[in-house]
Motif scaffolding. Structure first.
Motif, PDB file in Angstrom:
ATOM      1  N   LYS A  14     -21.084  22.783 -27.699  1.00 42.73           N
ATOM      2  CA  LYS A  14     -22.116  23.787 -27.939  1.00 42.73           C
ATOM      3  C   LYS A  14     -22.101  24.233 -29.398  1.00 42.73           C
ATOM      4  O   LYS A  14     -23.150  24.366 -30.039  1.00 42.73           O
ATOM      5  CB  LYS A  14     -21.920  24.992 -27.018  1.00 42.73           C
ATOM      6  N   ALA A  15     -20.899  24.446 -29.930  1.00 46.66           N
ATOM      7  CA  ALA A  15     -20.777  24.855 -31.327  1.00 46.66           C
ATOM      8  C   ALA A  15     -21.325  23.781 -32.260  1.00 46.66           C
ATOM      9  O   ALA A  15     -21.994  24.094 -33.258  1.00 46.66           O
ATOM     10  CB  ALA A  15     -19.319  25.156 -31.663  1.00 46.66           C
ATOM     11  N   ARG A  16     -21.068  22.525 -31.950  1.00 41.98           N
ATOM     12  CA  ARG A  16     -21.582  21.435 -32.802  1.00 41.98           C
ATOM     13  C   ARG A  16     -23.101  21.416 -32.807  1.00 41.98           C
ATOM     14  O   ARG A  16     -23.729  21.213 -33.848  1.00 41.98           O
ATOM     15  CB  ARG A  16     -21.022  20.106 -32.288  1.00 41.98           C
ATOM     16  N   ILE A  17     -23.704  21.651 -31.646  1.00 42.17           N
ATOM     17  CA  ILE A  17     -25.162  21.665 -31.571  1.00 42.17           C
ATOM     18  C   ILE A  17     -25.726  22.881 -32.299  1.00 42.17           C
ATOM     19  O   ILE A  17     -26.719  22.776 -33.043  1.00 42.17           O
ATOM     20  CB  ILE A  17     -25.612  21.636 -30.103  1.00 42.17           C
ATOM     21  N   LEU A  18     -25.111  24.041 -32.108  1.00 42.21           N
ATOM     22  CA  LEU A  18     -25.560  25.244 -32.814  1.00 42.21           C
ATOM     23  C   LEU A  18     -25.438  25.065 -34.329  1.00 42.21           C
ATOM     24  O   LEU A  18     -26.286  25.544 -35.093  1.00 42.21           O
ATOM     25  CB  LEU A  18     -24.758  26.453 -32.355  1.00 42.21           C
ATOM     26  N   ASP A  19     -24.396  24.375 -34.761  1.00 41.99           N
ATOM     27  CA  ASP A  19     -24.238  24.078 -36.181  1.00 41.99           C
ATOM     28  C   ASP A  19     -25.422  23.249 -36.679  1.00 41.99           C
ATOM     29  O   ASP A  19     -25.991  23.525 -37.741  1.00 41.99           O
ATOM     30  CB  ASP A  19     -22.924  23.337 -36.395  1.00 41.99           C
ATOM     31  N   ALA A  20     -25.802  22.232 -35.895  1.00 42.23           N
ATOM     32  CA  ALA A  20     -26.936  21.388 -36.278  1.00 42.23           C
ATOM     33  C   ALA A  20     -28.242  22.169 -36.307  1.00 42.23           C
ATOM     34  O   ALA A  20     -29.175  21.813 -37.041  1.00 42.23           O
ATOM     35  CB  ALA A  20     -27.056  20.210 -35.312  1.00 42.23           C
ATOM     36  N   LEU A  21     -28.315  23.257 -35.531  1.00 42.00           N
ATOM     37  CA  LEU A  21     -29.515  24.097 -35.502  1.00 42.00           C
ATOM     38  C   LEU A  21     -29.507  25.176 -36.582  1.00 42.00           C
ATOM     39  O   LEU A  21     -30.424  25.989 -36.649  1.00 42.00           O
ATOM     40  CB  LEU A  21     -29.664  24.744 -34.124  1.00 42.00           C
TER      41      LEU A  21
ATOM     42  N   GLY B  74     -33.909  -0.465 -30.301  1.00 43.91           N
ATOM     43  CA  GLY B  74     -35.253   0.107 -30.281  1.00 43.91           C
ATOM     44  C   GLY B  74     -35.282   1.616 -30.184  1.00 43.91           C
ATOM     45  O   GLY B  74     -36.360   2.214 -30.136  1.00 43.91           O
ATOM     46  N   ALA B  75     -34.114   2.251 -30.174  1.00 43.97           N
ATOM     47  CA  ALA B  75     -34.065   3.706 -29.972  1.00 43.97           C
ATOM     48  C   ALA B  75     -34.454   4.467 -31.228  1.00 43.97           C
ATOM     49  O   ALA B  75     -34.058   4.100 -32.330  1.00 43.97           O
ATOM     50  CB  ALA B  75     -32.670   4.128 -29.527  1.00 43.97           C
ATOM     51  N   GLU B  76     -35.236   5.513 -31.029  1.00 41.63           N
ATOM     52  CA  GLU B  76     -35.627   6.414 -32.111  1.00 41.63           C
ATOM     53  C   GLU B  76     -35.198   7.832 -31.750  1.00 41.63           C
ATOM     54  O   GLU B  76     -35.162   8.195 -30.570  1.00 41.63           O
ATOM     55  CB  GLU B  76     -37.150   6.383 -32.321  1.00 41.63           C
ATOM     56  N   PRO B  77     -34.871   8.669 -32.739  1.00 44.58           N
ATOM     57  CA  PRO B  77     -34.501  10.057 -32.436  1.00 44.58           C
ATOM     58  C   PRO B  77     -35.630  10.806 -31.738  1.00 44.58           C
ATOM     59  O   PRO B  77     -36.804  10.668 -32.104  1.00 44.58           O
ATOM     60  CB  PRO B  77     -34.204  10.657 -33.818  1.00 44.58           C
ATOM     61  N   LEU B  78     -35.278  11.586 -30.739  1.00 45.70           N
ATOM     62  CA  LEU B  78     -36.253  12.404 -30.029  1.00 45.70           C
ATOM     63  C   LEU B  78     -36.638  13.636 -30.824  1.00 45.70           C
ATOM     64  O   LEU B  78     -37.691  14.234 -30.584  1.00 45.70           O
ATOM     65  CB  LEU B  78     -35.671  12.844 -28.677  1.00 45.70           C
ATOM     66  N   SER B  79     -35.784  14.041 -31.749  1.00 45.54           N
ATOM     67  CA  SER B  79     -35.975  15.277 -32.510  1.00 45.54           C
ATOM     68  C   SER B  79     -34.980  15.281 -33.658  1.00 45.54           C
ATOM     69  O   SER B  79     -34.049  14.467 -33.681  1.00 45.54           O
ATOM     70  CB  SER B  79     -35.713  16.495 -31.596  1.00 45.54           C
ATOM     71  N   PRO B  80     -35.124  16.203 -34.620  1.00 44.85           N
ATOM     72  CA  PRO B  80     -34.084  16.327 -35.654  1.00 44.85           C
ATOM     73  C   PRO B  80     -32.711  16.620 -35.060  1.00 44.85           C
ATOM     74  O   PRO B  80     -31.703  16.131 -35.565  1.00 44.85           O
ATOM     75  CB  PRO B  80     -34.596  17.501 -36.502  1.00 44.85           C
ATOM     76  N   LEU B  81     -32.666  17.403 -33.963  1.00 45.14           N
ATOM     77  CA  LEU B  81     -31.388  17.676 -33.333  1.00 45.14           C
ATOM     78  C   LEU B  81     -30.787  16.405 -32.742  1.00 45.14           C
ATOM     79  O   LEU B  81     -29.574  16.169 -32.867  1.00 45.14           O
ATOM     80  CB  LEU B  81     -31.566  18.732 -32.237  1.00 45.14           C
ATOM     81  N   ASP B  82     -31.602  15.581 -32.115  1.00 45.21           N
ATOM     82  CA  ASP B  82     -31.121  14.318 -31.574  1.00 45.21           C
ATOM     83  C   ASP B  82     -30.580  13.433 -32.676  1.00 45.21           C
ATOM     84  O   ASP B  82     -29.543  12.772 -32.509  1.00 45.21           O
ATOM     85  CB  ASP B  82     -32.254  13.616 -30.830  1.00 45.21           C
ATOM     86  N   ARG B  83     -31.248  13.426 -33.823  1.00 49.96           N
ATOM     87  CA  ARG B  83     -30.763  12.622 -34.951  1.00 49.96           C
ATOM     88  C   ARG B  83     -29.378  13.106 -35.384  1.00 49.96           C
ATOM     89  O   ARG B  83     -28.478  12.308 -35.680  1.00 49.96           O
ATOM     90  CB  ARG B  83     -31.737  12.721 -36.122  1.00 49.96           C
ATOM     91  N   ALA B  84     -29.192  14.411 -35.398  1.00 53.31           N
ATOM     92  CA  ALA B  84     -27.916  14.975 -35.841  1.00 53.31           C
ATOM     93  C   ALA B  84     -26.791  14.728 -34.839  1.00 53.31           C
ATOM     94  O   ALA B  84     -25.637  14.532 -35.210  1.00 53.31           O
ATOM     95  CB  ALA B  84     -28.062  16.478 -36.076  1.00 53.31           C
ATOM     96  N   VAL B  85     -27.127  14.720 -33.551  1.00 55.40           N
ATOM     97  CA  VAL B  85     -26.104  14.639 -32.509  1.00 55.40           C
ATOM     98  C   VAL B  85     -25.818  13.203 -32.089  1.00 55.40           C
ATOM     99  O   VAL B  85     -24.654  12.822 -31.921  1.00 55.40           O
ATOM    100  CB  VAL B  85     -26.519  15.474 -31.270  1.00 55.40           C
ATOM    101  N   ALA B  86     -26.852  12.401 -31.919  1.00 57.14           N
ATOM    102  CA  ALA B  86     -26.688  11.104 -31.256  1.00 57.14           C
ATOM    103  C   ALA B  86     -26.825   9.904 -32.175  1.00 57.14           C
ATOM    104  O   ALA B  86     -26.601   8.771 -31.737  1.00 57.14           O
ATOM    105  CB  ALA B  86     -27.702  10.977 -30.113  1.00 57.14           C
ATOM    106  N   PHE B  87     -27.200  10.108 -33.442  1.00 54.02           N
ATOM    107  CA  PHE B  87     -27.418   8.979 -34.354  1.00 54.02           C
ATOM    108  C   PHE B  87     -26.485   9.074 -35.567  1.00 54.02           C
ATOM    109  O   PHE B  87     -26.001  10.118 -35.905  1.00 54.02           O
ATOM    110  CB  PHE B  87     -28.866   8.946 -34.827  1.00 54.02           C
TER     111      PHE B  87
END
Length: 327
Positions: free
Chosen positions: A82-89, A314-327
């Protein structure tokens, strides 16, 4: 993963002076899904307009687990994730307030006075439409707004967020999708690919004998994720990212033992034992199966790896948050 810049605090009274008087988003935010993100984005915008620090106040453990310890809430995002995601936000700090029965018995007025006013010195508070707090859930958004007038801080209440089908996005809906292996549907509500974090442990090294050495993880809740094969991105503790194919289940071809999450990393050799790593789930490929023999299993694993590579290519980020977390 590189250490997030966000500051994590358990005691609001220990808040550093440079974070005092900020804009505070309050909630459990398990999953930090798109509904939560609407609350958090509102807080972000207000903090920017007031030039004040941006904070999140959440509670550990999940309050429902405290009141029903025999039925602990499966956590979509344990505190570190949760902290990692909040950091990305863009949050400067998260206060992970200890939650126990003594704290739950605090009156709504005392919560406002002690935590929000005296300890956090909140300039503005942002909550969701259904936020409740204090003993016997006395505190409501209306109570909070009235208390804010008395204590001199602002309040914004964010309305419910619905998905494209008009349904409210909720942590319980996301849990249901994950338990069925429906990771794409879960990602649509999260706004990012669901990501788990765990320590890589030693195993029986069955994968190594098959030509598919794996990084093994034990998940804290076996009911959280459906058993099966997934296309994933695997992030090491140093931040490096590898595509992979993961199997979650009981290895019915071999021992039908305790559930384990095993990831074969593409284009990787090395030792991962003891590392805390993240795995982001991109696609469910198939359910868990029992094969007649090792040869049939390996042939299917070859097909799974090929399918996972195609999904990830073929995967593309769903959002800027997805780019930060999953890519």
């Amino acid at each position: 993963m590189t250490e997030p810049a966000i500051r994590r605090l358990a005691d609001p009274a220990a808040l550093p002076a440079d974070l005092s008087g900020g804009v505070v988003a309050i909630g459990n935010f398990d999953g930090v899904h798109r509904g939560h993100q609407s609350v958090l984005a509102t807080a972000h915008a207000i903090a920017a307009s007031l030039s004040r620090p941006l904070l999140c106040l959440t509670f550990e453990p999940h309050p429902r687990t405290v009141f029903a310890p025999h039925r602990p809430v499966p956590r979509l995002t344990p505190a570190p994730m949760k902290a990692r995601i909040l950091d990305a936000l863009g949050f400067a700090a998260v206060v992970e307030h200890p939650f126990d029965r003594a704290f739950a018995a605090l009156s709504a007025e005392d919560f406002v006075r002690r935590v929000l006013v005296e300890e956090l010195k909140a300039r503005h508070v942002v909550v969701g439409f259904d936020f409740q707090f204090g003993a016997e859930r006395q505190g409501t958004p209306l109570f909070l707004a009235e208390a804010a007038v008395r204590h001199g801080f602002g309040v914004t209440v964010v309305e419910a967020f619905a998905d494209e089908g008009g349904k409210a996005v909720s942590s319980s809906r996301i849990r249901a999708h994950l338990s069925a292996g429906e990771v794409a549907e879960a990602a649509a509500m999260l706004g990012y690919r669901w990501t788990l974090e765990a320590v890589v442990t030693g195993g029986q090294q069955l994968g190594r004998t098959l030509g598919y050495p794996t990084a093994n993880m034990v998940l804290s809740d076996d009911g959280m994720l459906g058993h099966g094969i997934y296309a994933v991105n695997f992030r090491r503790a140093d931040g490096t990212l590898h595509g992979g194919v993961a199997s979650y289940g009981r290895r019915p071809t071999f021992d039908n033992g305790a559930a384990i999450f095993e990831t074969f990393l593409f284009d990787f050799t090395g030792d991962l034992y003891g590392e805390t790593c993240e795995v982001s789930l991109f696609s469910f490929l198939r359910g868990e199966e029992k094969f007649a023999g090792v040869e049939a299993l390996v042939q299917q694993m070859d097909r799974d790896a090929e399918a996972a590579r195609a999904v990830l290519a073929g995967a593309e980020p769903l959002s800027p948050l997805d780019r930060a977390v999953a890519f």
